[in-house]
Scaffold this active site. Structure first.
Site, PDB file in Angstrom:
ATOM      1  N   LYS A   1       0.816  -1.215   0.000  1.00 19.12           N
ATOM      2  CA  LYS A   1       0.000   0.000   0.000  1.00 19.12           C
ATOM      3  C   LYS A   1       0.848   1.263   0.000  1.00 19.12           C
ATOM      4  O   LYS A   1       0.319   2.360  -0.174  1.00 19.12           O
ATOM      5  CB  LYS A   1      -0.953   0.010   1.199  1.00 19.12           C
ATOM      6  CG  LYS A   1      -1.829  -1.240   1.305  1.00 19.12           C
ATOM      7  CD  LYS A   1      -2.491  -1.609  -0.006  1.00 19.12           C
ATOM      8  CE  LYS A   1      -3.198  -2.956   0.074  1.00 19.12           C
ATOM      9  NZ  LYS A   1      -2.299  -4.119   0.224  1.00 19.12           N
TER      10      LYS A   1
ATOM     11  N   SER B   1      -4.719 -11.226  -2.083  1.00 24.52           N
ATOM     12  CA  SER B   1      -3.320 -10.861  -2.233  1.00 24.52           C
ATOM     13  C   SER B   1      -2.920 -10.984  -3.692  1.00 24.52           C
ATOM     14  O   SER B   1      -3.505 -11.761  -4.453  1.00 24.52           O
ATOM     15  CB  SER B   1      -2.461 -11.796  -1.378  1.00 24.52           C
ATOM     16  OG  SER B   1      -1.115 -11.751  -1.779  1.00 24.52           O
TER      17      SER B   1
END
Length: 557
Positions: free
Chosen positions: A125, A473
């Site tokens: 992120k 993921s």
């Protein structure tokens, strides 16, 4: 010409004498107040190997900015380790950290009137968070990726962190020895750097290179290698020139530039998370871009790179094969890139790629020519149907079973689903429905790598479907569908699915469907009540209150 276009607001004039006093305390001299103030957003952290090698990059960037006529101003940004928080309440903070990082950088850059910013990040992120901030502030900016990890090795087999996640399922199913389980655990991560396949971090770094806000080759370098430090220094020099030329992120990040980035994501087999993040990046850039644009791009861009999680190779192999510039040159020659897009170096995409050969080297097998593409169309598909009228995301290439209709196995959280998997209660043909895990319901759209990897480890990765309003993921593969919108918490149909219902996932028709009569759906909807928020204070509560639908990027403002 003065290049302190913004910082002069806090360094010039009689009324700013107290400000200069504070700068003098940090070693500034009088002549420094005429130089640009350049932020260095340093994501160094010992929380995760993804970020543990960033300080050396910050150090060389600081030195180079100073040597190039700027005043470096260093500040920290937080990170979450997706890999370590996976399968715990901590994973709910992962997507939220994208917004926190963006807010931190925006606050420092605008609060201190910085003239430019160099953002350094590693874990997943960090990339979209930094890019969103660069676009919000719209000061001359460049992204410096911390670099990929090198592959691990056990008994002659290359490893990534996903090898360790999948080993959990294999070991608990009795398909792996204690020796191999321990060996994989100990050797999966041999160095600093972000997870090594074309998972989320490497997907986003590669896309930033294609977008034009990171230097050529920088996205596939390994963190331990000296060239990574050299690239960080060059990034600082390029940024100073961008400040002088007033070249800003929104001059670069146009709709055509985003198409270039998404083309590279498709060509390299990148992460589903890129869909969510580029919706948010486009929002920050004030560029019109919708979830349907990804499907438009998928249909025309082939997969030309054989990369994990569904392929053979890792990012360091891609780097040796020619990196993202070679991928982009193949796409450019095929008419799949916009060569006239500007980059942070001041060159256009076509100019930057002019010296790259049109055909990938014959001595490598990572990057394929268009005529030998692994798949004729991209892998990130947008599925729609009554379960997700706004759209959801699936990786559809390489599936042995592209269509599945089976009984729903319904779980309102990840933990109960994981317990069922580990207890061998999930069988071939089942469709797991994991819900109340969306932006508002999770909150934070936690990733489902633990359950998907456990299914793969148990040999069920090709025969079990999984749908969720949460995320996956970048290391996930199989018949999995995420970002289901609208989410269960706001009344989406996924919240009305009952145990045993027939559910269809059809990658051919791009369909996700609950096979229940409309009258029964209406009855269930009439009886549904929105659950109480899981959190009523703190950052999780804030995100749940502000976040948009996943189909809009789960943005907060």
């Amino acid at each position: 010409m003065a290049f302190n276009r913004r910082s002069k607001n806090i360094t010039q004039g009689i009324s700013r004498s107290p400000n200069r006093s504070m700068y003098y305390a940090m070693g500034y001299e009088k002549e420094d107040f005429d130089k640009p103030m350049v932020g260095v957003a340093n994501g160094h952290s010992t929380i995760t190997p993804c970020n543990s090698g960033l300080q050396k990059l910050a150090d060389i960037a600081i030195k180079t900015i100073k040597d190039s006529g700027g005043n470096p101003q260093v500040f920290g940004t937080p990170t979450i380790s997706d890999g370590m928080s996976m399968g715990t309440e901590g994973m709910k903070y992962s997507l939220i950290s994208r917004e926190v990082i963006a807010d931190c950088i925006e606050t420092a850059v605008n609060g201190q009137w910085m003239d430019g910013v160099l953002v350094i990040g590693g874990c997943d992120k960090n990339m979209p968070g930094g890019m969103i901030a660069m676009l919000r502030t719209n000061v001359p900016s460049i992204y410096v990726y911390g670099g990929t990890i090198k592959p691990g090795n056990w008994k002659g087999k290359d490893l990534t962190i996903v090898s360790a996640f999948e080993a959990v399922g294999e070991f608990t199913a009795g398909r792996m020895s204690q020796e191999d389980f321990d060996g994989i655990e100990r050797n999966a991560c041999p160095s600093a750097g972000s997870c090594g396949g074309m998972y989320t971090a490497n997907t986003m770094s590669s896309s930033f290179e294609a977008l034009g806000l990171a230097l050529p080759y920088s996205s596939t370098m390994a963190n331990p290698d000296d060239e990574k430090v050299g690239s960080a220094a060059e990034s600082a020099r390029v940024l100073i020139e961008a400040i002088k030329n007033d070249l800003k992120p929104r001059d670069i990040v146009t709709r055509k530039a985003i198409e270039n980035a998404v083309a590279v994501i498709m060509a390299t087999g990148g992460s589903t998370n890129a869909v969510l993040h580029f919706l948010a990046i486009a929002h920050a850039a004030e560029v019109e871009w919708t979830i349907d644009d990804f499907e438009r791009m998928r249909k025309k861009v082939p997969v030309i790179c054989d990369l994990k999680p569904s392929g053979k190779y890792v990012a360091t192999d891609l780097h040796k094969a020619g990196g993202i510039p070679q991928v982009m040159k193949v796409l450019l020659d095929a008419g799949l890139l916009h060569g006239d897009c500007m980059t942070i170096t001041g060159q256009t995409v076509a100019e930057a790629l002019a010296h790259i050969p049109s055909v990938p080297r014959a001595d490598q097998h990572v990057i394929h020519p268009i005529k030998d593409a692994l798949y004729e169309q991209g892998h990130l598909a947008i599925l729609k149907g009554n379960l997700s009228p706004e759209g959801c995301v699936a990786k559809i290439t390489g599936l042995k079973n592209p269509v599945i209709t089976g009984p729903a196995r319904v779980f309102d959280d990840e933990y109960s689903a994981m317990d069922a998997i580990m207890a061998n209660k999930i069988v071939a043909g089942d469709v797991l429905v994991m819900r109340y895990l969306g932006p508002k319901g999770g909150p934070g759209m936690p990733e489902m790598l633990a359950p998907t990897s456990a299914l793969v480890g148990q040999g069920l990765g090709e025969s079990v479907g999984l749908i969720t309003d949460g995320r996956f993921s970048g290391g996930t593969w199989g018949m999995v569908v995420g970002h289901v919108s609208p989410e269960a918490f706001v009344g989406g149909l996924i919240g009305l699915v009952e145990e045993g219902d027939s559910v269809t996932i059809d990658a051919h028709k791009l369909l996700i469907q609950l096979n229940v009569p409309e009258e029964e759906i209406a009855r269930r909807r009439a009886n549904w009540k929105q659950p109480a928020p899981r959190y009523t204070r703190g950052v999780l509560s804030k995100f749940a209150a502000l976040a948009s639908s996943a189909s809009k990027g789960a943005v907060t403002g």
